[in-house]
Design an enzyme around this catalytic site. Structure first.
Site, PDB file in Angstrom:
ATOM      1  N   HIS A   1       0.778  -1.164  -0.065  1.00 17.31           N
ATOM      2  CA  HIS A   1       0.069  -0.086   0.005  1.00 17.31           C
ATOM      3  C   HIS A   1       0.751   1.124  -0.088  1.00 17.31           C
ATOM      4  O   HIS A   1       1.904   1.442   0.684  1.00 17.31           O
ATOM      5  CB  HIS A   1      -0.957  -0.088   1.295  1.00 17.31           C
ATOM      6  CG  HIS A   1      -2.049   0.887   1.141  1.00 17.31           C
ATOM      7  ND1 HIS A   1      -1.785   2.467   1.169  1.00 17.31           N
ATOM      8  CD2 HIS A   1      -3.221   0.887   0.636  1.00 17.31           C
ATOM      9  CE1 HIS A   1      -3.211   2.897   1.160  1.00 17.31           C
ATOM     10  NE2 HIS A   1      -4.005   1.795   0.864  1.00 17.31           N
TER      11      HIS A   1
ATOM     12  N   ASP B   1      -7.952  -5.430   0.005  1.00 19.64           N
ATOM     13  CA  ASP B   1      -8.357  -6.098  -1.164  1.00 19.64           C
ATOM     14  C   ASP B   1      -8.044  -7.588  -1.015  1.00 19.64           C
ATOM     15  O   ASP B   1      -8.531  -8.452  -1.839  1.00 19.64           O
ATOM     16  CB  ASP B   1      -7.707  -5.580  -2.392  1.00 19.64           C
ATOM     17  CG  ASP B   1      -8.549  -4.301  -2.818  1.00 19.64           C
ATOM     18  OD1 ASP B   1      -7.656  -3.291  -3.124  1.00 19.64           O
ATOM     19  OD2 ASP B   1      -9.633  -4.195  -2.892  1.00 19.64           O
TER      20      ASP B   1
HETATM   21  C1  SDX Z   1      -6.252   0.126  -2.964  1.00 21.61           C
HETATM   22  O1  SDX Z   1      -4.376   4.775  -2.417  1.00 21.61           O
HETATM   23  C2  SDX Z   1      -5.478   3.870  -1.575  1.00 21.61           C
HETATM   24  O2  SDX Z   1      -5.999   4.571  -0.339  1.00 21.61           O
HETATM   25  C3  SDX Z   1      -6.054   2.946  -2.378  1.00 21.61           C
HETATM   26  C4  SDX Z   1      -6.936   1.922  -1.511  1.00 21.61           C
HETATM   27  C5  SDX Z   1      -8.260   2.760  -1.193  1.00 21.61           C
HETATM   28  O3  SDX Z   1      -8.999   2.371  -0.410  1.00 21.61           O
HETATM   29  O4  SDX Z   1      -8.757   3.703  -1.945  1.00 21.61           O
HETATM   30  O5  SDX Z   1      -6.378   1.739  -0.373  1.00 21.61           O
HETATM   31  C6  SDX Z   1      -7.461   0.664  -2.179  1.00 21.61           C
HETATM   32  O6  SDX Z   1      -5.956   0.281  -4.099  1.00 21.61           O
HETATM   33  C7  SDX Z   1      -5.320  -0.902  -2.585  1.00 21.61           C
HETATM   34  C8  SDX Z   1      -4.181  -1.336  -3.097  1.00 21.61           C
HETATM   35  C9  SDX Z   1      -4.549  -2.684  -3.864  1.00 21.61           C
HETATM   36  N1  SDX Z   1      -3.617  -2.928  -4.840  1.00 21.61           N
HETATM   37  C10 SDX Z   1      -2.967  -4.111  -4.659  1.00 21.61           C
HETATM   38  O7  SDX Z   1      -3.028  -4.811  -4.012  1.00 21.61           O
HETATM   39  C11 SDX Z   1      -2.008  -4.240  -5.971  1.00 21.61           C
HETATM   40  C12 SDX Z   1      -0.629  -4.630  -5.352  1.00 21.61           C
HETATM   41  N2  SDX Z   1      -0.035  -3.726  -4.684  1.00 21.61           N
HETATM   42  C13 SDX Z   1       1.051  -3.100  -5.420  1.00 21.61           C
HETATM   43  O8  SDX Z   1       0.680  -2.874  -6.704  1.00 21.61           O
HETATM   44  C14 SDX Z   1       1.346  -1.706  -4.893  1.00 21.61           C
HETATM   45  O9  SDX Z   1       1.720  -2.240  -3.471  1.00 21.61           O
HETATM   46  C15 SDX Z   1       0.604  -0.454  -4.711  1.00 21.61           C
HETATM   47  C16 SDX Z   1       0.319  -0.061  -6.197  1.00 21.61           C
HETATM   48  C17 SDX Z   1      -0.584  -0.738  -3.878  1.00 21.61           C
HETATM   49  C18 SDX Z   1       1.618   0.525  -4.006  1.00 21.61           C
HETATM   50  O10 SDX Z   1       2.583   0.850  -4.693  1.00 21.61           O
HETATM   51  P1  SDX Z   1       3.634   1.817  -4.526  1.00 21.61           P
HETATM   52  O11 SDX Z   1       3.223   2.551  -3.189  1.00 21.61           O
HETATM   53  O12 SDX Z   1       3.855   2.699  -5.492  1.00 21.61           O
HETATM   54  O13 SDX Z   1       4.835   1.041  -3.823  1.00 21.61           O
HETATM   55  P2  SDX Z   1       6.114   0.693  -5.012  1.00 21.61           P
HETATM   56  O14 SDX Z   1       5.382   0.081  -6.235  1.00 21.61           O
HETATM   57  O15 SDX Z   1       6.845   1.884  -5.129  1.00 21.61           O
HETATM   58  O16 SDX Z   1       6.531  -0.623  -4.292  1.00 21.61           O
HETATM   59  C19 SDX Z   1       7.860  -0.472  -3.452  1.00 21.61           C
HETATM   60  C20 SDX Z   1       8.419  -1.824  -3.535  1.00 21.61           C
HETATM   61  C21 SDX Z   1       8.901  -2.196  -4.976  1.00 21.61           C
HETATM   62  O17 SDX Z   1       9.998  -3.144  -4.614  1.00 21.61           O
HETATM   63  P3  SDX Z   1      11.576  -2.366  -5.414  1.00 21.61           P
HETATM   64  O18 SDX Z   1      11.329  -2.280  -7.064  1.00 21.61           O
HETATM   65  O19 SDX Z   1      11.695  -1.188  -4.732  1.00 21.61           O
HETATM   66  O20 SDX Z   1      12.265  -3.541  -5.067  1.00 21.61           O
HETATM   67  O21 SDX Z   1       7.561  -2.797  -3.107  1.00 21.61           O
HETATM   68  C22 SDX Z   1       7.472  -3.698  -4.235  1.00 21.61           C
HETATM   69  C23 SDX Z   1       7.832  -3.050  -5.494  1.00 21.61           C
HETATM   70  O22 SDX Z   1       8.107  -3.888  -6.694  1.00 21.61           O
HETATM   71  N3  SDX Z   1       5.908  -4.175  -4.144  1.00 21.61           N
HETATM   72  C24 SDX Z   1       5.513  -5.487  -4.255  1.00 21.61           C
HETATM   73  C25 SDX Z   1       4.138  -5.208  -4.184  1.00 21.61           C
HETATM   74  N4  SDX Z   1       3.885  -3.943  -3.974  1.00 21.61           N
HETATM   75  C26 SDX Z   1       4.782  -3.167  -3.997  1.00 21.61           C
HETATM   76  N5  SDX Z   1       6.023  -6.470  -4.627  1.00 21.61           N
HETATM   77  C27 SDX Z   1       5.298  -7.582  -4.780  1.00 21.61           C
HETATM   78  N6  SDX Z   1       3.809  -7.710  -4.537  1.00 21.61           N
HETATM   79  C28 SDX Z   1       3.352  -6.498  -4.331  1.00 21.61           C
HETATM   80  N7  SDX Z   1       2.102  -6.449  -4.302  1.00 21.61           N
END
Ligand code: SDX
Length: 426
Positions: free
Chosen positions: A304, A361
């Site tokens: 998140h 989720d």
């Molecule tokens: C919602 O914003 C809100 O409040 C949204 C929400 C709401 O109520 O409105 O809470 C609802 O959208 C919840 C989130 C649902 N999405 C998912 O579950 C999809 C999976 N999650 C990711 O796509 C991600 O965690 C995000 C999009 C939610 C957040 O992404 P960020 O904050 O941009 O984090 P990032 O992509 O910069 O990740 C940081 C690191 C990275 O690794 P490195 O490249 O630095 O090595 O963490 C990794 C990412 O690759 N990473 C994950 C991951 N999420 C982040 N790796 C594996 N699986 C994941 N789910």
């Protein structure tokens, strides 16, 4: 004594940037003075940017805290109905008995949709994704409510909020019925909000003795509450940006639905179930986790932008999941698989180092599936519930003077100045 101004020195000039304190959470640095500096602030993904001031929702990502109008989400989910929470989001506090009765009655009065809107569905193929239908149909409401809707008129804004919150369950159920080739069900205003939605989803005209299920109704209502609002997330920011142009509010909510659909946002609940289907069994979890660590795939339902500890909604969702599965006597192997994934993820350095925890989720899809909701409807339910949050932010934006949102950019394109005649171009 905390500083009242931040200081920025650039190109020999010093700029005083006011620090503004809120009620809770991080203070902000007002960067408007950059206008004189010849620089823009730069923050792809808005990771450290607060474009608005708001009184609706507060999130503390470190503590895993979520407040709606000051009330913790777990207290609201366990002790209030979704419509009471919607009232609080709209009006600033939970309703007293008289306000509750009046608000609930107003919602009941507006659950039906114009009969002509029913024809709008017929333009979609039966296998259209319900979110595609919802983007279209909710946007189409702007055609039904355009003439008598002046966004500068407070009464027009308030009835719009009522209409949207009241009609979303009807439209959501219609998008499902259409995909099933079943007749639309008219809302039953003797049912409460969640009961009415489940009735319109699952009853048919032949169901003369349709029976409500209190456990499922309560779980559905809690799921609505857990998705009601979440500060300046991508879809809410979309609604605010669209609203800042003075656009029709139904079109603004349709824009929010479109933004929510993405798998990184509200589409994650559907993606979690698809992921669990792909993994299949607990034995396949280690291999799948290797694919996650090699960044071939993401662990959907984890991570998140704000919560770098647990998502408080996921905790309540997991409790609700246990309640529903037990009450319905369902032993869903997907729950066992999800818990195995969670256990491994919470112990694995890859996830711990990146603060990746289950979000709202991760478990919601398992409950929705247990209730009988098809996977394709998961994000539609998220949009239904988030409408009270979206429209509350839209109202908040309109409640004070506002400017059209118009971000700037860092230009890295070509700098061709001389026009090249066709024959001379490469
Ligand atoms: C919602 O914003 C809100 O409040 C949204 C929400 C709401 O109520 O409105 O809470 C609802 O959208 C919840 C989130 C649902 N999405 C998912 O579950 C999809 C999976 N999650 C990711 O796509 C991600 O965690 C995000 C999009 C939610 C957040 O992404 P960020 O904050 O941009 O984090 P990032 O992509 O910069 O990740 C940081 C690191 C990275 O690794 P490195 O490249 O630095 O090595 O963490 C990794 C990412 O690759 N990473 C994950 C991951 N999420 C982040 N790796 C594996 N699986 C994941 N789910």
């Amino acid at each position: 004594m905390a500083d009242t101004n931040a200081k920025l020195t650039v190109n020999g000039e010093e700029y005083e940037l006011p620090i503004i304190e809120g009620t809770l959470g991080r203070p902000v640095i007002d960067v408007a003075a950059l206008q004189e500096s010849g620089f823009w602030s730069y923050d792809p993904g808005f990771k450290v940017t607060a474009p608005v001031e708001s009184k609706i929702t507060y999130i503390d990502g470190g503590k895993g805290e979520l407040l709606h109008r000051g009330y913790p989400i777990d207290e609201l989910a366990n002790n209030a109905e979704y419509l009471e929470v919607a009232y609080a989001l709209l009006n600033g506090d939970l309703p007293n008995a008289e306000q509750k009765a009046d608000f609930f009655e107003k919602i009941r009065e507006h659950t039906a949709v114009h009969d002509q809107l029913r024809k709008f569905f017929e333009g979609f193929r039966r296998d259209a994704h319900p979110m595609a239908i919802m983007v279209g149909v909710v946007g189409a409401l702007s055609a039904f409510y355009h003439e008598d809707l002046d966004v500068s008129n407070e009464e027009h804004r308030e009835i719009t909020a009522i209409r949207l919150i009241a009609k979303m369950p009807t439209l959501a159920a219609m998008s499902y019925k259409y995909s099933q080739g079943e007749p639309f069900m008219y809302p039953r205003n003797d049912f409460n909000y969640a009961e009415n939605f489940l009735y319109m989803m699952f009853a048919t005209p032949a169901d003369v003795d349709y029976e409500k299920n209190d456990v499922i109704t309560r779980a559905m209502d809690k799921i609505f509450t857990l998705h009601a609002d979440h500060e300046q997330n991508a879809s809410t920011s979309t609604v605010r940006l669209a609203g800042s142009t003075g656009a029709n509010p139904y079109a603004c909510i349709a824009a929010g639905i479109a933004a929510l659909w993405g798998p990184s946002h509200g589409g994650a609940n559907e993606a979690v179930l698809e992921m669990l289907d792909e993994i299949g069994t607990v034995e396949n979890v280690p291999e799948f986790m290797e694919k996650v660590k090699s960044r071939e795939v993401k662990l959907m339902g984890f991570g998140h932008r704000v919560y770098k500890n647990f998502d408080p909604r996921a905790k309540v969702m997991k409790e609700t999941c246990d309640e529903v599965l037990e009450a319905l006597g369902i032993n869903d192997p997907k729950l066992e698989l999800a818990m195995a994934l969670e256990k491994i993820a919470l112990e694995d350095p890859f996830f711990i180092e990146r603060n990746l925890y289950p979000n709202v989720d991760f478990y919601s899809g398992i409950i929705l599936k247990a209730i009988g909701i098809p996977t394709s409807m998961f994000t539609v339910i998220f949009a239904l519930a988030r409408t009270s949050g979206w429209i509350s932010h839209w109202l908040e934006m309109h409640s004070a003077p506002y400017k059209i949102g118009r971000p700037r950019q860092l230009y890295t394109g070509e700098t061709r100045r001389d026009f090249v005649e066709v024959e001379d171009r490469k």
